[in-house]
Design a protein around this motif. Structure first.
Motif, PDB file in Angstrom:
ATOM      1  N   LEU A   7       0.834  -1.201   0.000  1.00  0.00           N
ATOM      2  CA  LEU A   7       0.000   0.000   0.000  1.00  0.00           C
ATOM      3  C   LEU A   7       0.871   1.254   0.000  1.00  0.00           C
ATOM      4  O   LEU A   7       0.677   2.156  -0.821  1.00  0.00           O
ATOM      5  N   SER A   8       1.817   1.314   0.888  1.00  0.00           N
ATOM      6  CA  SER A   8       2.709   2.469   0.985  1.00  0.00           C
ATOM      7  C   SER A   8       3.454   2.698  -0.329  1.00  0.00           C
ATOM      8  O   SER A   8       3.575   3.828  -0.814  1.00  0.00           O
ATOM      9  N   ARG A   9       3.946   1.630  -0.912  1.00  0.00           N
ATOM     10  CA  ARG A   9       4.715   1.727  -2.151  1.00  0.00           C
ATOM     11  C   ARG A   9       3.859   2.239  -3.306  1.00  0.00           C
ATOM     12  O   ARG A   9       4.297   3.070  -4.099  1.00  0.00           O
ATOM     13  N   MET A  10       2.628   1.766  -3.398  1.00  0.00           N
ATOM     14  CA  MET A  10       1.756   2.218  -4.485  1.00  0.00           C
ATOM     15  C   MET A  10       1.298   3.660  -4.274  1.00  0.00           C
ATOM     16  O   MET A  10       1.175   4.417  -5.232  1.00  0.00           O
ATOM     17  N   LEU A  11       1.096   4.058  -3.031  1.00  0.00           N
ATOM     18  CA  LEU A  11       0.774   5.458  -2.761  1.00  0.00           C
ATOM     19  C   LEU A  11       1.944   6.346  -3.174  1.00  0.00           C
ATOM     20  O   LEU A  11       1.755   7.420  -3.754  1.00  0.00           O
ATOM     21  N   MET A  17       3.369  10.124  -9.757  1.00  0.00           N
ATOM     22  CA  MET A  17       2.648  10.282 -11.026  1.00  0.00           C
ATOM     23  C   MET A  17       1.848  11.584 -11.032  1.00  0.00           C
ATOM     24  O   MET A  17       1.828  12.308 -12.030  1.00  0.00           O
ATOM     25  N   ALA A  18       1.185  11.863  -9.928  1.00  0.00           N
ATOM     26  CA  ALA A  18       0.348  13.062  -9.834  1.00  0.00           C
ATOM     27  C   ALA A  18       1.193  14.330  -9.904  1.00  0.00           C
ATOM     28  O   ALA A  18       0.796  15.307 -10.544  1.00  0.00           O
ATOM     29  N   SER A  59       6.557   1.405 -27.470  1.00  0.00           N
ATOM     30  CA  SER A  59       7.417   2.577 -27.381  1.00  0.00           C
ATOM     31  C   SER A  59       6.590   3.798 -26.984  1.00  0.00           C
ATOM     32  O   SER A  59       5.540   4.065 -27.559  1.00  0.00           O
ATOM     33  N   GLY A  60       7.082   4.504 -25.982  1.00  0.00           N
ATOM     34  CA  GLY A  60       6.357   5.676 -25.493  1.00  0.00           C
ATOM     35  C   GLY A  60       5.228   5.331 -24.535  1.00  0.00           C
ATOM     36  O   GLY A  60       4.521   6.202 -24.058  1.00  0.00           O
ATOM     37  N   GLY A  61       5.062   4.035 -24.273  1.00  0.00           N
ATOM     38  CA  GLY A  61       3.989   3.599 -23.394  1.00  0.00           C
ATOM     39  C   GLY A  61       4.393   3.645 -21.935  1.00  0.00           C
ATOM     40  O   GLY A  61       5.463   4.116 -21.577  1.00  0.00           O
ATOM     41  N   GLY A  62       3.498   3.175 -21.105  1.00  0.00           N
ATOM     42  CA  GLY A  62       3.763   3.140 -19.678  1.00  0.00           C
ATOM     43  C   GLY A  62       2.481   3.349 -18.896  1.00  0.00           C
ATOM     44  O   GLY A  62       1.381   3.201 -19.426  1.00  0.00           O
ATOM     45  N   TRP A  63       2.642   3.724 -17.655  1.00  0.00           N
ATOM     46  CA  TRP A  63       1.526   3.908 -16.727  1.00  0.00           C
ATOM     47  C   TRP A  63       1.269   5.391 -16.500  1.00  0.00           C
ATOM     48  O   TRP A  63       2.202   6.170 -16.351  1.00  0.00           O
ATOM     49  N   GLN A  64      -0.008   5.740 -16.464  1.00  0.00           N
ATOM     50  CA  GLN A  64      -0.388   7.120 -16.232  1.00  0.00           C
ATOM     51  C   GLN A  64      -1.566   7.179 -15.266  1.00  0.00           C
ATOM     52  O   GLN A  64      -2.496   6.359 -15.357  1.00  0.00           O
ATOM     53  N   LEU A  65      -1.535   8.117 -14.365  1.00  0.00           N
ATOM     54  CA  LEU A  65      -2.620   8.322 -13.405  1.00  0.00           C
ATOM     55  C   LEU A  65      -3.836   8.878 -14.143  1.00  0.00           C
ATOM     56  O   LEU A  65      -3.720   9.830 -14.906  1.00  0.00           O
ATOM     57  N   THR A  66      -5.001   8.265 -13.917  1.00  0.00           N
ATOM     58  CA  THR A  66      -6.211   8.717 -14.601  1.00  0.00           C
ATOM     59  C   THR A  66      -7.322   9.098 -13.635  1.00  0.00           C
ATOM     60  O   THR A  66      -8.279   9.744 -14.017  1.00  0.00           O
ATOM     61  N   GLY A  67      -7.217   8.681 -12.406  1.00  0.00           N
ATOM     62  CA  GLY A  67      -8.273   8.951 -11.430  1.00  0.00           C
ATOM     63  C   GLY A  67      -8.186  10.355 -10.864  1.00  0.00           C
ATOM     64  O   GLY A  67      -7.165  11.027 -10.961  1.00  0.00           O
ATOM     65  N   ASP A  68      -9.270  10.816 -10.281  1.00  0.00           N
ATOM     66  CA  ASP A  68      -9.358  12.118  -9.648  1.00  0.00           C
ATOM     67  C   ASP A  68      -8.834  12.009  -8.218  1.00  0.00           C
ATOM     68  O   ASP A  68      -9.406  11.287  -7.392  1.00  0.00           O
ATOM     69  N   LYS A 124     -10.425   5.554   4.640  1.00  0.00           N
ATOM     70  CA  LYS A 124     -11.571   6.065   3.868  1.00  0.00           C
ATOM     71  C   LYS A 124     -11.664   7.583   3.936  1.00  0.00           C
ATOM     72  O   LYS A 124     -12.176   8.222   3.025  1.00  0.00           O
ATOM     73  N   ALA A 125     -11.161   8.172   5.006  1.00  0.00           N
ATOM     74  CA  ALA A 125     -11.254   9.623   5.199  1.00  0.00           C
ATOM     75  C   ALA A 125     -10.097  10.384   4.560  1.00  0.00           C
ATOM     76  O   ALA A 125     -10.110  11.612   4.510  1.00  0.00           O
ATOM     77  N   THR A 126      -9.099   9.678   4.067  1.00  0.00           N
ATOM     78  CA  THR A 126      -7.910  10.324   3.514  1.00  0.00           C
ATOM     79  C   THR A 126      -7.869  10.122   2.004  1.00  0.00           C
ATOM     80  O   THR A 126      -7.886   8.991   1.523  1.00  0.00           O
ATOM     81  N   THR A 127      -7.799  11.220   1.263  1.00  0.00           N
ATOM     82  CA  THR A 127      -7.731  11.143  -0.198  1.00  0.00           C
ATOM     83  C   THR A 127      -6.295  11.313  -0.675  1.00  0.00           C
ATOM     84  O   THR A 127      -5.437  11.829   0.064  1.00  0.00           O
ATOM     85  N   LEU A 128      -6.062  10.916  -1.920  1.00  0.00           N
ATOM     86  CA  LEU A 128      -4.747  11.163  -2.517  1.00  0.00           C
ATOM     87  C   LEU A 128      -4.496  12.658  -2.619  1.00  0.00           C
ATOM     88  O   LEU A 128      -3.360  13.115  -2.487  1.00  0.00           O
TER      89      LEU A 128
END
Length: 145
Positions: A7-11, A17-18, A59-68, A124-128
């Motif tokens: 969890l910590s690592r993905m946050l 990303m953000a 090429s040029g691909g990867g992961w991108q943040l899409t959520g709000d 639940k009370a803490t947002t990104l």
């Protein structure tokens, strides 16, 4: 005892990303987390299924943040990464007829459930967005010191 830091690592990754607003390859994320790209893709797939990130291959691909960031809670990320075990504490279940074991297990079960409920409420009370704001504040302090 080894802790589960998924969890910590993905946050950590999501906040990078953000703040950098760019596409990250699995290799870049793996290097950031000192792991390998296969582990990154496996873990990121849960975030992708939840709609928090998008990936492009090639090429040029990867992961991108899409959520709000305002709408994504730490609880959402916790669920997306597979709900890692919160506590390593467990009950002995070898002798269910033992009255002492029953009393001890009931007490621990109750305490563990209460603690899990408190943690879930906090997640639940803490947002990104709130984490991003806190990061921005710390960044400003360090940039001016």
């Amino acid at each position: 005892m080894r802790t589960d830091s998924k969890l910590s690592r993905m946050l950590h990754v999501l906040l990078h990303m953000a703040r950098q607003n760019k596409t990250f390859t699995s290799d870049e994320i793996a290097q950031m987390l000192s792991t390998n790209p296969v582990v990154v893709r496996r873990t990121m797939s849960g975030l992708k299924k939840a709609g928090f990130v998008h990936s492009e291959k090639g090429s040029g691909g990867g992961w991108q943040l899409t959520g709000d960031l305002e709408k994504i809670t730490l609880w959402d990320i916790y669920q997306a990464v597979g709900e890692p075990t919160i506590f390593a504490i467990g009950n002995e279940r070898e002798n269910p007829e033992c009255l002492v074991e029953r009393v001890v297990n009931a007490a621990l079960d109750h305490a563990i459930q209460d603690a899990q409920n408190i943690l879930a409420q906090q997640l639940k009370a803490t947002t990104l967005a709130s984490l991003a704001t806190e990061f921005d504040h710390l960044y400003e302090i360090h940039a001016h010191s």
